[in-house]
Design an enzyme around this catalytic site. Structure first.
Site, PDB file in Angstrom:
ATOM      1  N   ASP A  46      25.698  18.658  -3.490  1.00 33.24           N
ATOM      2  CA  ASP A  46      26.548  17.780  -4.183  1.00 33.24           C
ATOM      3  C   ASP A  46      26.490  17.900  -5.657  1.00 33.24           C
ATOM      4  O   ASP A  46      26.889  16.969  -6.447  1.00 33.24           O
ATOM      5  CB  ASP A  46      25.819  16.546  -3.943  1.00 33.24           C
ATOM      6  CG  ASP A  46      24.233  16.100  -4.145  1.00 33.24           C
ATOM      7  OD1 ASP A  46      23.730  17.368  -4.576  1.00 33.24           O
ATOM      8  OD2 ASP A  46      23.845  15.107  -4.624  1.00 33.24           O
ATOM      9  N   GLU A  47      26.006  18.957  -6.206  1.00 33.08           N
ATOM     10  CA  GLU A  47      26.050  19.372  -7.585  1.00 33.08           C
ATOM     11  C   GLU A  47      26.595  20.642  -7.931  1.00 33.08           C
ATOM     12  O   GLU A  47      26.259  21.544  -7.210  1.00 33.08           O
ATOM     13  CB  GLU A  47      24.838  18.644  -8.404  1.00 33.08           C
ATOM     14  CG  GLU A  47      23.743  19.461  -8.109  1.00 33.08           C
ATOM     15  CD  GLU A  47      22.614  18.728  -8.966  1.00 33.08           C
ATOM     16  OE1 GLU A  47      22.546  18.709 -10.372  1.00 33.08           O
ATOM     17  OE2 GLU A  47      21.537  18.751  -8.525  1.00 33.08           O
ATOM     18  N   ASP A  92      28.433  15.860 -10.470  1.00 32.13           N
ATOM     19  CA  ASP A  92      27.194  15.225  -9.629  1.00 32.13           C
ATOM     20  C   ASP A  92      27.814  14.224  -8.818  1.00 32.13           C
ATOM     21  O   ASP A  92      28.133  13.139  -9.180  1.00 32.13           O
ATOM     22  CB  ASP A  92      25.866  14.646 -10.372  1.00 32.13           C
ATOM     23  CG  ASP A  92      24.601  14.648  -9.378  1.00 32.13           C
ATOM     24  OD1 ASP A  92      24.731  14.855  -8.231  1.00 32.13           O
ATOM     25  OD2 ASP A  92      23.678  14.400 -10.158  1.00 32.13           O
TER      26      ASP A  92
END
Length: 490
Positions: A105-106, A11
């Site tokens: 983003d993860e 993350d």
């Protein structure tokens, strides 16, 4: 359940805000809030410096401004975020063929799939090396969770924030989860959390002690069974490399309610075209057109129409969305509109009626003796969204600090330069143009943005002098966390 912590969850830390700080030297170490800046805008991401004041993701922007009035408020630059995300996902795919992205983003990574890791020591080495590579390639930081299941890996990455690594040793899952609040578990939102709290259940330990039958009674069969299994740290979901796209949609929220029916119809057509653009970009087509309308009183209406076959024709989608709009009462105003397509396929089947209608429209246009004289529309003022990139013919690359009353204020700096000087121009200045974002990390040092004055970076907007030209790296406390205590959310 695995016997080794070989499922990874990565993350990125405060992704949008960190990317903005990395690209804007004058904002490093300062409060930055990214999101919609209109009266109804919400926070997409807040930097850790802004979180100190209580600013959080999904918070109304008006509330964020009250909490942190001196923060920098920026409009998202998704082109930049996507390019950085592609770099990060490329690093993950080099580790394993099983990478399951959850957002820009993860992502989850199965480290066993290609033999990247097989036990706790090898998994830790891979995680630490990945964090170093992400910083080198993007200039940003990411937090890594390692565990024997997806649920525990995601919880571990939350515990690792910011810029850390947490490994959950197999056999210790129950001890880790037990004292945590029930909201820690996936699928426990505010409503479920309140329902459990009223029943006297606030921690995961209390959830497990309540028993499966009691949870089924409180929450229903499916949710109760699933929540009880999670409370016992049981999660055997595999990492799935590709998720089937079930729908493609776009929507807009308006700062001021739209009352004009013609304007509403125009917006629906525009959204239909954007939706088709996304559909074609994904190489898909769809059978069912969906219209979403949120009215002035927050009531939300959804209408759908299923075609005879899948299509990616913008005219067909526009017409269907228009017919759906005819069935919706927009009296009183509209605050949100959305157009989507479901029933997706990777081929199209031409709609003969739509094709015939298009041919008739062409014939009618050819028979028209004379085109109507176009009315002169008043020139519209150029828009300069806060935070977006610009280039000036003299001063080089910069970004918009703000605009209004016919003026736009620009700070001229690049990711590799010291904090830059602020200058103000007319919004119609012919020497000022929108620009593409610059890479956050460049193999070749970028030249200065343009002419620099003595004492540059010390004007009243810099609030604190020079910042390092290196990629954004946040200061750490003794605990290794940015700014002291780690925030509860990324």
């Amino acid at each position: 359940m695995r016997k080794a912590p070989t499922i990874m969850h990565l993350d990125m830390d405060a992704f949008y805000a960190s990317a903005e700080q990395a690209s804007k030297p004058s904002l490093r170490g300062k409060a930055v809030v990214v999101g919609g800046l209109g009266p109804r805008g919400v926070v997409a991401t807040a930097s850790y410096e802004a979180r100190v004041f209580g600013v959080r993701s999904a918070m109304p922007m008006a509330q964020a401004r009250r909490l942190a009035p001196n923060a920098a408020y920026l409009v998202p630059r998704f082109a930049l975020y996507r390019s950085v995300s592609e770099q990060v996902m490329g690093l993950l795919q080099a580790l394993s063929p099983l990478v399951e992205p959850l957002s820009l983003d993860e992502a989850f990574v199965d480290l066993e799939a290609a033999g990247a890791a097989w036990d706790r020591d090898s998994a830790r080495r891979v995680g630490e090396r990945l964090r170093v590579e992400i910083r080198a390639v993007t200039g940003l930081t990411g937090s890594v969770g390692l565990a024997a299941s997806k649920m525990l890996a995601k919880i571990a990455s939350e515990e690792a924030k910011p810029d850390g690594l947490v490994m959950v040793e197999p056999g210790t899952e129950r001890a880790l989860l037990g004292p945590m609040p029930v909201r820690t578990l996936p699928g426990v939102g505010p409503a479920t959390g309140d329902h459990l709290r009223r029943a006297g259940i606030t921690s995961v330990d209390e959830l497990a002690e309540a028993g499966e039958d009691e949870l089924v009674r409180l929450l229903g069969k499916a949710h109760g069974h699933g929540l009880y299994a999670m409370a016992l740290a049981l999660d055997d979901r595999p990492v799935v490399a590709e998720r089937e796209t079930k729908s493609v949609s776009v929507e807009d929220t308006y700062d001021v309610d739209i009352h004009d029916r013609v304007r509403v119809a125009t917006e629906v057509r525009r959204l239909a075209d954007r939706c088709v653009g996304r559909l074609r970009g994904a190489g898909l087509s769809g059978r069912t057109i969906v219209l979403k309308v949120r009215r002035y009183d927050f009531s939300t209406l959804t209408r759908s129409e299923t075609l005879r076959g899948p299509t990616d024709d913008p005219a067909v989608v526009r017409e269907a969305a228009g017919r759906l709009l005819d069935s919706v009462d927009t009296t009183g105003g509209v605050r949100l509109l959305g157009v989507g397509v479901t029933g997706l396929a990777d081929y199209t089947q031409e709609d003969l009626f739509a094709q015939a209608a298009g041919e008739r429209a062409v014939l009618e246009a050819e028979e028209e003796p004379e085109a109507p004289v176009a009315r002169e529309e008043p020139a519209q003022e150029r828009r300069w969204p806060s935070g977006h990139d610009v280039r000036h013919a003299v001063f080089g690359h910069g970004w918009v600090q703000g605009s209004g009353l016919g003026r736009v204020t620009v700070r001229f700096e690049t990711p590799g330069s010291p904090p830059g000087r602020v200058r103000t121009f007319r919004t119609d200045d012919p020497e000022l143009e929108p620009a593409e974002p610059l890479p956050l990390v460049s193999a070749v040092p970028l030249p200065p943005s343009g002419p620099r004055d003595p004492g540059e970076g010390e004007d009243e907007g810099d609030a604190g002098g020079q910042a390092s030209s290196a990629p954004a790296i946040f200061p750490k406390s003794r605990s290794g966390k940015e700014g002291g205590a780690a925030p509860s959310s990324p």
